[in-house]
Write a protein that holds these residues in place. Structure first.
Motif, short mmCIF file in Angstrom:
data_model
loop_
_atom_site.label_atom_id
_atom_site.label_comp_id
_atom_site.label_asym_id
_atom_site.label_seq_id
_atom_site.Cartn_x
_atom_site.Cartn_y
_atom_site.Cartn_z
N HIS A 1 29.01 47.92 39.95
CA HIS A 1 29.99 46.99 39.73
C HIS A 1 29.60 45.54 40.11
O HIS A 1 28.68 45.29 40.85
N LEU A 2 30.34 44.58 39.92
CA LEU A 2 30.04 43.18 40.04
C LEU A 2 30.69 42.78 41.24
O LEU A 2 31.42 43.29 41.77
N LYS A 3 30.02 41.97 41.93
CA LYS A 3 30.35 41.52 43.31
C LYS A 3 29.93 40.10 43.44
O LYS A 3 28.90 39.55 43.35
N ALA A 4 31.02 39.04 43.75
CA ALA A 4 30.60 37.77 43.95
C ALA A 4 31.03 37.18 45.23
O ALA A 4 32.09 36.36 45.23
N PRO A 5 30.28 37.38 46.24
CA PRO A 5 30.67 36.93 47.64
C PRO A 5 30.25 35.32 47.90
O PRO A 5 30.94 34.86 48.74
N TRP A 6 29.44 34.81 47.06
CA TRP A 6 29.42 33.58 47.47
C TRP A 6 29.36 32.46 45.67
O TRP A 6 29.12 33.26 44.95
N PRO A 7 29.77 31.30 46.05
CA PRO A 7 29.66 30.62 44.72
C PRO A 7 28.25 30.71 44.09
O PRO A 7 27.26 30.97 44.75
N ASP A 8 28.12 30.65 42.58
CA ASP A 8 26.93 30.69 42.05
C ASP A 8 26.04 31.92 42.27
O ASP A 8 24.99 32.17 41.77
N HIS A 9 26.93 32.89 42.57
CA HIS A 9 26.39 34.61 42.52
C HIS A 9 27.17 35.13 41.74
O HIS A 9 28.39 35.28 41.60
N SER A 10 26.82 36.28 41.04
CA SER A 10 27.28 37.38 40.43
C SER A 10 26.58 38.62 40.56
O SER A 10 25.62 38.99 39.62
N ASP A 11 26.68 39.31 41.52
CA ASP A 11 25.74 40.21 42.10
C ASP A 11 26.14 41.53 41.79
O ASP A 11 26.98 42.08 41.38
N LEU A 12 25.17 42.63 41.76
CA LEU A 12 25.27 44.04 41.30
C LEU A 12 25.47 44.53 42.71
O LEU A 12 24.86 44.62 43.76
N ALA A 13 26.63 45.55 42.57
CA ALA A 13 26.92 46.36 44.02
C ALA A 13 27.13 47.90 43.68
O ALA A 13 27.42 47.88 42.39
N VAL A 14 27.04 48.89 44.47
CA VAL A 14 27.39 50.00 44.35
C VAL A 14 28.09 50.48 45.64
O VAL A 14 27.44 50.27 46.79
N ASN A 15 29.28 51.16 45.74
CA ASN A 15 30.12 51.50 46.71
C ASN A 15 30.19 49.94 47.50
O ASN A 15 30.26 50.29 48.92
N LYS B 1 28.22 47.86 48.14
CA LYS B 1 26.81 47.30 48.85
C LYS B 1 25.91 46.78 47.81
O LYS B 1 25.63 47.34 46.70
N THR B 2 25.67 45.49 48.07
CA THR B 2 24.89 44.81 47.20
C THR B 2 23.63 45.49 46.90
O THR B 2 22.96 45.95 47.81
N PHE B 3 23.08 45.63 45.71
CA PHE B 3 21.55 45.91 45.42
C PHE B 3 20.75 45.01 44.68
O PHE B 3 19.76 45.09 44.51
N ALA B 4 21.57 44.10 44.08
CA ALA B 4 20.84 42.81 43.36
C ALA B 4 21.45 41.75 43.70
O ALA B 4 22.73 41.64 43.07
N TYR B 5 21.13 40.47 44.42
CA TYR B 5 21.62 39.44 44.21
C TYR B 5 21.10 38.56 43.01
O TYR B 5 19.94 38.43 43.02
N LEU B 6 22.02 38.06 42.28
CA LEU B 6 21.64 37.59 40.97
C LEU B 6 22.44 36.03 40.90
O LEU B 6 23.55 36.18 40.98
N THR B 7 21.64 35.06 40.78
CA THR B 7 22.09 33.83 40.54
C THR B 7 22.85 33.45 39.27
O THR B 7 22.74 34.37 38.23
N THR B 8 24.03 32.81 39.08
CA THR B 8 24.48 32.45 37.79
C THR B 8 23.93 31.13 37.30
O THR B 8 24.62 30.67 36.43
N GLY B 9 23.02 30.45 38.16
CA GLY B 9 22.72 28.84 37.75
C GLY B 9 21.59 29.18 36.70
O GLY B 9 21.36 30.26 36.04
#
Length: 120
Positions: A22-36, A38-46
């Motif tokens: 699922h998506l997780k966005a803990p910070w601005p400029d991020h839309s990260d991938l998580a499971v349970n 727990k983030t498994f990929a930090y991905l920028t939105t820039g």
């Protein structure tokens, strides 16, 4: 040639096909991938290419790349690697997916990893 943002967006969409992702966005400029959660990929939105993943097995080799570095905030000590480069140096999408999957396997519960393996 796809832009860095298009590549990151495609990786994000692919990552969401992994069991329980699922998506997780803990910070601005991020839309990260998580499971349970727990983030498994930090991905920028820039518009630049920036990705961080947990690489237990291939991290040392990945860090030999000129655009790779240990992830900040102490995450590098736990095997997290950040890739940041210009469009011309972005690795092949298949390699990027392999790194994301390795990170997913490090963060996901065993039952979801088994579900992923059953798809193969």
């Amino acid at each position: 040639m796809p832009t860095p943002r298009e590549i990151i967006d495609a990786l994000r969409q692919w990552g969401l096909t992994l069991p329980g992702a699922h998506l997780k966005a803990p910070w601005p400029d991020h839309s990260d991938l998580a499971v349970n959660d727990k983030t498994f990929a930090y991905l920028t939105t820039g518009d630049d290419f920036r990705m961080s993943v947990k690489l237990r097995y291939t991290g040392e080799v990945a860090l030999d790349l000129p655009f790779a570095r240990p992830t900040g905030y102490g995450l590098g000590k736990s095997g997290w690697v950040t890739f940041e480069c210009d469009a011309a140096a972005i690795p092949d999408p298949a390699q990027l997916r392999e790194w994301i999957e390795e990170s997913y396997r490090a963060q996901a519960p065993k039952r979801l990893v088994k579900e992923l393996d059953a798809r193969r």
